[in-house]
Write an enzyme that holds these catalytic residues in place. Structure first.
Site, mmCIF file in Angstrom:
data_model
loop_
_atom_site.group_PDB
_atom_site.id
_atom_site.type_symbol
_atom_site.label_atom_id
_atom_site.label_comp_id
_atom_site.label_asym_id
_atom_site.label_seq_id
_atom_site.Cartn_x
_atom_site.Cartn_y
_atom_site.Cartn_z
ATOM 1 N NE ARG A 124 -4.113 -1.982 2.052
ATOM 2 C CZ ARG A 124 -4.086 -3.139 2.700
ATOM 3 N NH1 ARG A 124 -3.057 -3.404 3.516
ATOM 4 N NH2 ARG A 124 -5.045 -4.014 2.556
ATOM 5 C CE LYS A 146 -0.650 13.197 -15.269
ATOM 6 N NZ LYS A 146 -0.953 13.494 -16.682
ATOM 7 C CD GLU A 188 6.657 15.758 -23.126
ATOM 8 O OE1 GLU A 188 6.150 16.833 -22.751
ATOM 9 O OE2 GLU A 188 5.994 14.718 -23.303
ATOM 10 C CE LYS A 230 5.278 16.893 -15.422
ATOM 11 N NZ LYS A 230 5.488 15.610 -16.100
ATOM 12 C CD GLU A 240 -4.037 15.496 -16.597
ATOM 13 O OE1 GLU A 240 -4.750 15.125 -17.539
ATOM 14 O OE2 GLU A 240 -2.868 15.111 -16.426
ATOM 15 N NE ARG A 244 0.348 16.514 -13.621
ATOM 16 C CZ ARG A 244 0.970 15.808 -12.697
ATOM 17 N NH1 ARG A 244 0.638 15.944 -11.423
ATOM 18 N NH2 ARG A 244 1.926 14.959 -13.024
ATOM 19 C CG ASN A 248 -2.187 15.977 -20.935
ATOM 20 O OD1 ASN A 248 -1.186 15.329 -20.616
ATOM 21 N ND2 ASN A 248 -3.262 16.032 -20.163
ATOM 22 C CG HIS A 251 1.171 14.641 -24.511
ATOM 23 N ND1 HIS A 251 1.859 15.805 -24.724
ATOM 24 C CD2 HIS A 251 2.003 13.846 -23.776
ATOM 25 C CE1 HIS A 251 3.043 15.727 -24.134
ATOM 26 N NE2 HIS A 251 3.156 14.558 -23.555
ATOM 27 C CG HIS A 255 -0.336 9.720 -25.586
ATOM 28 N ND1 HIS A 255 -0.912 10.041 -24.379
ATOM 29 C CD2 HIS A 255 1.005 9.722 -25.361
ATOM 30 C CE1 HIS A 255 0.033 10.234 -23.480
ATOM 31 N NE2 HIS A 255 1.201 10.047 -24.052
ATOM 32 C CG HIS A 267 6.518 10.382 -25.234
ATOM 33 N ND1 HIS A 267 5.157 10.120 -25.245
ATOM 34 C CD2 HIS A 267 6.665 11.538 -24.535
ATOM 35 C CE1 HIS A 267 4.524 11.065 -24.579
ATOM 36 N NE2 HIS A 267 5.413 11.932 -24.130
#
Length: 364
Positions: A124, A146, A188, A230, A240, A244, A248, A251, A255, A267
């Site tokens: 956990r 993330k 990026e 960032k 997000e 935030r 993206n 993206h 993606h 990427h």
């Protein structure tokens, strides 16, 4: 060369981003975090990074910490799945890792995302540290908490928001990267300027030659600025819920192309294509001028990012955007530009408009 960026939850510092010239201060940073010599440490890395840096990092840590383990998995996006996580769980269980012990993610984005997800879910939640070794992971995936893995070819579909205890960047490792990895990171980095800082966007263009030469001072300044952009966004919106999402930019379509390429494209290359499509749509909506669109494409070209690509069906790319985790209901949450340095969230694009942007980059 040494800079520190504190990341807060709005009030308290939750971790720092350390920019260093080598791995020499790593033990000092762990000691600062009050990690004791008897706690178990597990370096998690992949088969590409391990031959380069695993022994060096393990030797550094073993000088202070008595239980330093190493776990290596096959490099590549194909390993970013539940099987690899399961193998890491088994390794931790067999070596009696408990809640006091720590994982260290030594590698690029795949290593960082997978290790962070394992840390978030093992017992956990146990602590972990990011040691990013690619330009892309240094300016992007190692920051912000993330974590995640891919599921049935859906990128980062399973994950958790889980903050590291430290991000330690040895900038000298960038000299061992293939050129394509530098290109990927620049996708990026250019994005950061486009969404938040027009002067930074211009700075990148002005320092193109020094960046390609991997000039240490220029690299440090570039990574420092990108990390701060960032950090600033993430601090205001850690999970997000709003701003935030600006990160993206490029993206959604990027993606989709990345997934349809079966991750054979980097990427950052795919983000670059997504930036072209989103910038084209921003121009079509009357927000940025044709001159600004040309400047954006020129900046991407300077860093060898593709502007268009062959071999993709535009409607298949559109369909792939519909399975993106950023979908809200049936709406694609698209990030567009009001101007260079000022991005916004737009939810009103029709499928035909999105298709128009896709066709621009897919040569249709």
């Amino acid at each position: 060369m040494s800079k520190s960026i504190p990341v807060t939850d709005g009030t308290n510092v939750i971790y720092t981003i350390e920019l260093k010239k080598d791995f020499g201060d790593l033990c000092k940073e762990l000691t600062r975090l009050k990690i004791s010599p008897d706690q178990k440490l597990c370096i998690v890395t992949d088969s590409n990074v391990a031959p380069l840096y695993a022994k060096e990092v393990q030797d550094q840590l073993s000088a202070v910490f008595s239980n330093v383990f190493l776990h290596i998995f096959p490099a590549g996006e194909a390993s970013k799945n539940t099987d690899t996580v399961g193998a890491l769980y088994q390794f931790l269980i067999e070596n009696h890792f408990d809640r006091r012990d720590i994982l260290l993610a030594l590698g690029g984005g795949v290593v960082g995302d997978l290790t962070g997800f394992t840390a978030a879910t093992y017992l956990r939640g146990i602590d972990f540290i990011q040691i990013p070794t690619t330009l892309l992971s240094q300016v992007d995936s190692s920051i912000g908490g993330k974590t995640g893995i891919d599921f049935m070819q859906y990128k980062n579909m399973v994950g958790a928001f889980y903050q590291p205890k430290l991000v330690y960047m040895n900038l000298s490792v960038l000299h061992s990267l293939p050129g394509k990895q530098i290109v990927s990171g620049m996708g990026e980095i250019i994005k950061h300027g486009l969404i938040k800082d027009a002067s930074y966007f211009e700075w990148l263009i002005a320092h193109e030659k020094e960046i390609w030469a991997l000039d240490p001072e220029i690299l440090e300044e570039m990574i420092y600025i990108s990390c701060n952009i960032k950090r600033d966004v993430v601090e205001r919106d850690p999970k997000e819920q709003g701003e935030r999402a600006l990160l993206n930019f490029g993206h959604t379509i990027g993606h989709a192309i990345e997934k349809l390429s079966d991750f054979t494209l980097y990427h950052g290359e795919c983000v670059g294509l997504g930036i072209v499509a989103a910038s084209y749509l921003s121009m079509q909506l009357g927000h940025i001028s044709a001159e600004d669109f040309a400047r954006i494409k020129n900046a991407l070209s300077l860093f060898e990012l593709p502007l268009q690509i062959d071999g993709f069906d535009a409607r298949e790319v559109l369909l792939a955007t519909k399975s993106d985790k950023k979908m809200v209901g049936n709406q694609v949450k698209f990030i567009l530009l009001k101007e260079i340095g000022n991005a916004y969230i737009y939810r009103e694009l029709s499928d035909e408009q999105i298709l128009d942007g896709i066709r621009y980059v897919c040569h249709e």
